[in-house]
Motif scaffolding. Structure first.
Motif, PDB file in Angstrom:
ATOM      1  N   LYS A   7       3.841  10.111  -7.486  1.00 26.14           N
ATOM      2  CA  LYS A   7       4.751  10.378  -8.596  1.00 26.14           C
ATOM      3  C   LYS A   7       4.008  10.455  -9.924  1.00 26.14           C
ATOM      4  CE  LYS A   7       9.191   8.738  -7.026  1.00 26.14           C
ATOM      5  NZ  LYS A   7       9.490   7.933  -5.853  1.00 26.14           N
ATOM      6  N   GLY A   8       2.677  10.271  -9.877  1.00 24.88           N
ATOM      7  CA  GLY A   8       1.872  10.409 -11.089  1.00 24.88           C
ATOM      8  C   GLY A   8       1.848   9.180 -11.979  1.00 24.88           C
ATOM      9  N   LEU A   9       2.117   7.999 -11.401  1.00 19.88           N
ATOM     10  CA  LEU A   9       2.172   6.785 -12.225  1.00 19.88           C
ATOM     11  C   LEU A   9       0.813   6.369 -12.793  1.00 19.88           C
ATOM     12  CD1 LEU A   9       5.100   6.396 -11.956  1.00 19.88           C
ATOM     13  CD2 LEU A   9       4.774   4.232 -10.808  1.00 19.88           C
ATOM     14  N   GLY A  10      -0.254   6.717 -12.088  1.00 23.61           N
ATOM     15  CA  GLY A  10      -1.601   6.505 -12.632  1.00 23.61           C
ATOM     16  C   GLY A  10      -2.054   5.054 -12.766  1.00 23.61           C
ATOM     17  N   LEU A  11      -1.620   4.165 -11.871  1.00 23.82           N
ATOM     18  CA  LEU A  11      -2.112   2.785 -11.912  1.00 23.82           C
ATOM     19  C   LEU A  11      -3.447   2.693 -11.169  1.00 23.82           C
ATOM     20  CD1 LEU A  11       0.996   0.509 -11.332  1.00 23.82           C
ATOM     21  CD2 LEU A  11       0.423   1.969 -13.250  1.00 23.82           C
ATOM     22  N   SER A  12      -4.272   1.735 -11.587  1.00 24.75           N
ATOM     23  CA  SER A  12      -5.578   1.585 -10.935  1.00 24.75           C
ATOM     24  C   SER A  12      -5.506   0.829  -9.614  1.00 24.75           C
ATOM     25  CB  SER A  12      -6.551   0.833 -11.843  1.00 24.75           C
ATOM     26  OG  SER A  12      -6.639   1.465 -13.080  1.00 24.75           O
ATOM     27  N   ARG A  13      -4.567  -0.123  -9.518  1.00 21.82           N
ATOM     28  CA  ARG A  13      -4.589  -0.957  -8.315  1.00 21.82           C
ATOM     29  C   ARG A  13      -3.278  -1.704  -8.096  1.00 21.82           C
ATOM     30  NH1 ARG A  13      -7.895  -3.068 -12.064  1.00 21.82           N
ATOM     31  NH2 ARG A  13      -6.960  -4.756 -13.270  1.00 21.82           N
TER      32      ARG A  13
ATOM     33  N   SER B 191      10.595  -1.699  -6.081  1.00 21.00           N
ATOM     34  CA  SER B 191       9.723  -0.544  -6.282  1.00 21.00           C
ATOM     35  C   SER B 191      10.377   0.590  -7.081  1.00 21.00           C
ATOM     36  CB  SER B 191       9.243  -0.015  -4.924  1.00 21.00           C
ATOM     37  OG  SER B 191       8.412   1.097  -5.114  1.00 21.00           O
ATOM     38  N   HIS B 192      11.610   0.954  -6.726  1.00 19.25           N
ATOM     39  CA  HIS B 192      12.237   2.093  -7.425  1.00 19.25           C
ATOM     40  C   HIS B 192      12.499   1.775  -8.898  1.00 19.25           C
ATOM     41  CE1 HIS B 192      15.606  -0.355  -5.961  1.00 19.25           C
ATOM     42  NE2 HIS B 192      16.270   0.105  -7.012  1.00 19.25           N
ATOM     43  N   GLU B 193      12.814   0.503  -9.190  1.00 19.76           N
ATOM     44  CA  GLU B 193      13.000   0.107 -10.592  1.00 19.76           C
ATOM     45  C   GLU B 193      11.671   0.073 -11.321  1.00 19.76           C
ATOM     46  OE1 GLU B 193      15.225  -3.507 -11.477  1.00 19.76           O
ATOM     47  OE2 GLU B 193      16.537  -3.058  -9.763  1.00 19.76           O
ATOM     48  N   PHE B 194      10.639  -0.324 -10.579  1.00 20.90           N
ATOM     49  CA  PHE B 194       9.300  -0.395 -11.168  1.00 20.90           C
ATOM     50  C   PHE B 194       8.850   1.006 -11.616  1.00 20.90           C
ATOM     51  CE2 PHE B 194       4.635  -0.333 -10.864  1.00 20.90           C
ATOM     52  CZ  PHE B 194       4.326  -1.354 -11.750  1.00 20.90           C
ATOM     53  N   VAL B 195       9.121   2.015 -10.793  1.00 27.37           N
ATOM     54  CA  VAL B 195       8.769   3.400 -11.145  1.00 27.37           C
ATOM     55  C   VAL B 195       9.436   3.778 -12.460  1.00 27.37           C
ATOM     56  CG1 VAL B 195       9.027   5.834 -10.463  1.00 27.37           C
ATOM     57  CG2 VAL B 195       8.387   4.101  -8.762  1.00 27.37           C
ATOM     58  N   LYS B 196      10.734   3.472 -12.573  1.00 29.66           N
ATOM     59  CA  LYS B 196      11.465   3.800 -13.811  1.00 29.66           C
ATOM     60  C   LYS B 196      10.891   3.027 -14.992  1.00 29.66           C
ATOM     61  CE  LYS B 196      15.794   4.145 -11.539  1.00 29.66           C
ATOM     62  NZ  LYS B 196      16.988   3.315 -11.460  1.00 29.66           N
TER      63      LYS B 196
ATOM     64  N   CYS C 290       0.841  -1.202   0.000  1.00 29.10           N
ATOM     65  CA  CYS C 290       0.000   0.000   0.000  1.00 29.10           C
ATOM     66  C   CYS C 290       0.872   1.247   0.000  1.00 29.10           C
ATOM     67  CB  CYS C 290      -0.924   0.025   1.219  1.00 29.10           C
ATOM     68  SG  CYS C 290      -2.198  -1.248   1.150  1.00 29.10           S
ATOM     69  N   LEU C 291       1.912   1.254   0.825  1.00 30.60           N
ATOM     70  CA  LEU C 291       2.800   2.420   0.890  1.00 30.60           C
ATOM     71  C   LEU C 291       3.472   2.665  -0.457  1.00 30.60           C
ATOM     72  CD1 LEU C 291       4.423   1.899   4.413  1.00 30.60           C
ATOM     73  CD2 LEU C 291       2.767   3.679   3.738  1.00 30.60           C
ATOM     74  N   ASP C 292       3.967   1.600  -1.084  1.00 29.05           N
ATOM     75  CA  ASP C 292       4.623   1.762  -2.385  1.00 29.05           C
ATOM     76  C   ASP C 292       3.632   2.246  -3.437  1.00 29.05           C
ATOM     77  OD1 ASP C 292       7.186   1.131  -1.524  1.00 29.05           O
ATOM     78  OD2 ASP C 292       6.972  -1.011  -1.900  1.00 29.05           O
ATOM     79  N   PHE C 293       2.415   1.689  -3.416  1.00 37.12           N
ATOM     80  CA  PHE C 293       1.398   2.111  -4.386  1.00 37.12           C
ATOM     81  C   PHE C 293       1.107   3.610  -4.230  1.00 37.12           C
ATOM     82  CE2 PHE C 293      -2.924   3.053  -5.666  1.00 37.12           C
ATOM     83  CZ  PHE C 293      -2.976   2.497  -6.934  1.00 37.12           C
ATOM     84  N   LEU C 294       0.968   4.063  -2.985  1.00 37.55           N
ATOM     85  CA  LEU C 294       0.659   5.478  -2.744  1.00 37.55           C
ATOM     86  C   LEU C 294       1.817   6.379  -3.180  1.00 37.55           C
ATOM     87  CD1 LEU C 294      -1.157   5.018   0.644  1.00 37.55           C
ATOM     88  CD2 LEU C 294      -2.186   5.795  -1.507  1.00 37.55           C
ATOM     89  N   CYS C 295       3.020   5.889  -2.991  1.00 39.20           N
ATOM     90  CA  CYS C 295       4.205   6.627  -3.431  1.00 39.20           C
ATOM     91  C   CYS C 295       4.210   6.747  -4.965  1.00 39.20           C
ATOM     92  CB  CYS C 295       5.435   5.899  -2.896  1.00 39.20           C
ATOM     93  SG  CYS C 295       6.977   6.391  -3.606  1.00 39.20           S
TER      94      CYS C 295
END
Ligand code: C2E
Ligand code: CA
Ligand code: CA
Ligand code: CA
Length: 276
Positions: free
Chosen positions: A105-111, A264-269, A96-101
């Motif tokens: 950052k504007g990633l725009g995922l639904s879930r 998580s940080h790689e996933f954002v990239k 949940c924390l990673d999703f909110l982060c």
């Protein structure tokens, strides 16, 4: 013969010792701080639009800088010892924390999809744990999906069905994981609170020559669609497989074709690059 017998006892003993060692180590890692458990994420792709719908959270145990243990090697021990209850709660919290982060950052995922063990559903005050994590992290319930395996659901357990129903009433989505491996009856499927079926990776046809495999997966997809359930295919590794799924109205896909599970940080990239 005599030698074989000795071989088997030696093997048995070493397996039993290994099992004890892993349980002792797990107990330590869980009681210390849970910091050795890290959550990796794998994207889930909407096949018609190509958009990233969400991600599945998959835990790893980083026992030391050089040693990372895959979940198949310690989740069973965590279940046997009951340690899956605090561990599962921590995985949910971190996800949940990673999703909110990502959202910030504007990633725009639904879930985000989080795996839940049968032991959690049966033994912990699971509903309370989920509510507590949602409140503590300020995670909207509709952004959370829980993956429950088909074999867990088939144990015709009224308590489990009722907990799932209450979770769904809160807006949490429920997916049946490893679908096709547990022999569910259709009648039972219709009576369970489910939003999505996740087809087990063993159903993925390897190539265009595997005609009977294709028939199997396409009938599972149409079955699900007829029950008004979305379908996600896991273990999608090739373009051929993605095309077959798209042609047959499977809504979502997940697999190495897109990305393996990553931190998580790689996933954002990864998402930022994918969206470019
Ligand atoms: P699962 O929930 O069925 O997860 C899918 C597994 O398939 C993951 O293995 C994933 O890394 C792998 N995979 C993804 N794409 C592909 C692909 O294209 N090809 C192939 N061959 N494999 C692919 P992983 O991460 O090792 O997890 C194994 C199992 O451990 C999971 O199976 C799940 O049952 C359990 N698990 C993982 N994380 C958790 C967790 O946080 N809680 C619980 N209770 N169980 C977990
Ligand atoms: Ca899963
Ligand atoms: Ca699965
Ligand atoms: Ca599986």
């Amino acid at each position: 013969g005599k030698n074989n017998y000795q071989f088997y006892t030696a093997q048995l003993t070493s397996n039993a010792i290994q099992k004890m060692e892993i349980e002792t180590d797990l107990r330590r890692a869980v009681s210390e701080s849970l910091e050795e458990f890290i959550v990796f994420y794998q994207p889930q792709i909407e096949l018609d639009s190509g958009k990233i719908a969400g991600a599945e959270a998959l835990v790893r145990w980083q026992i030391s800088p050089e040693r990372r243990i895959p979940p198949d090697h310690f989740i069973p021990a965590a279940e046997n010892t009951g340690l899956i209850i605090p561990l599962g709660k921590q995985i949910l919290r971190q996800s949940c924390l990673d999703f909110l982060c990502w959202h910030q950052k504007g990633l725009g995922l639904s879930r985000i999809s989080v795996n839940v063990s049968m032991i959690q559903l049966l033994r912990s005050p699971f509903l309370e744990d989920v509510l507590q994590v949602l409140a503590e992290t300020k995670m909207p319930a509709h952004c959370l999906e829980l993956e429950v395996t088909e074999s867990a659901l088939m144990k015709e357990n009224e308590q489990v069905a009722s907990v799932l129903k209450q979770l769904q009433d809160l807006g949490i989505q429920i997916a049946i994981d490893d679908f096709g491996t547990g022999y569910s009856s259709l009648g039972r499927l219709q009576n369970l609170p489910i939003d999505r079926l996740k087809i087990d990776r063993s159903f993925m046809p390897k190539n265009a020559q595997s005609i009977s495999d294709q028939a199997l997966i396409t009938s599972v997809i149409s079955l699900a669609n007829n029950l008004n359930l979305e379908v996600i295919a896991e273990g999608v590794e090739t373009e051929y497989q993605a095309e077959l799924l798209t042609k047959n109205h499977c809504q979502l896909a997940q697999g190495y074709l897109y990305s393996p599970p990553i931190p998580s940080h790689e996933f954002v990239k990864w998402v930022e690059q994918y969206n470019q």
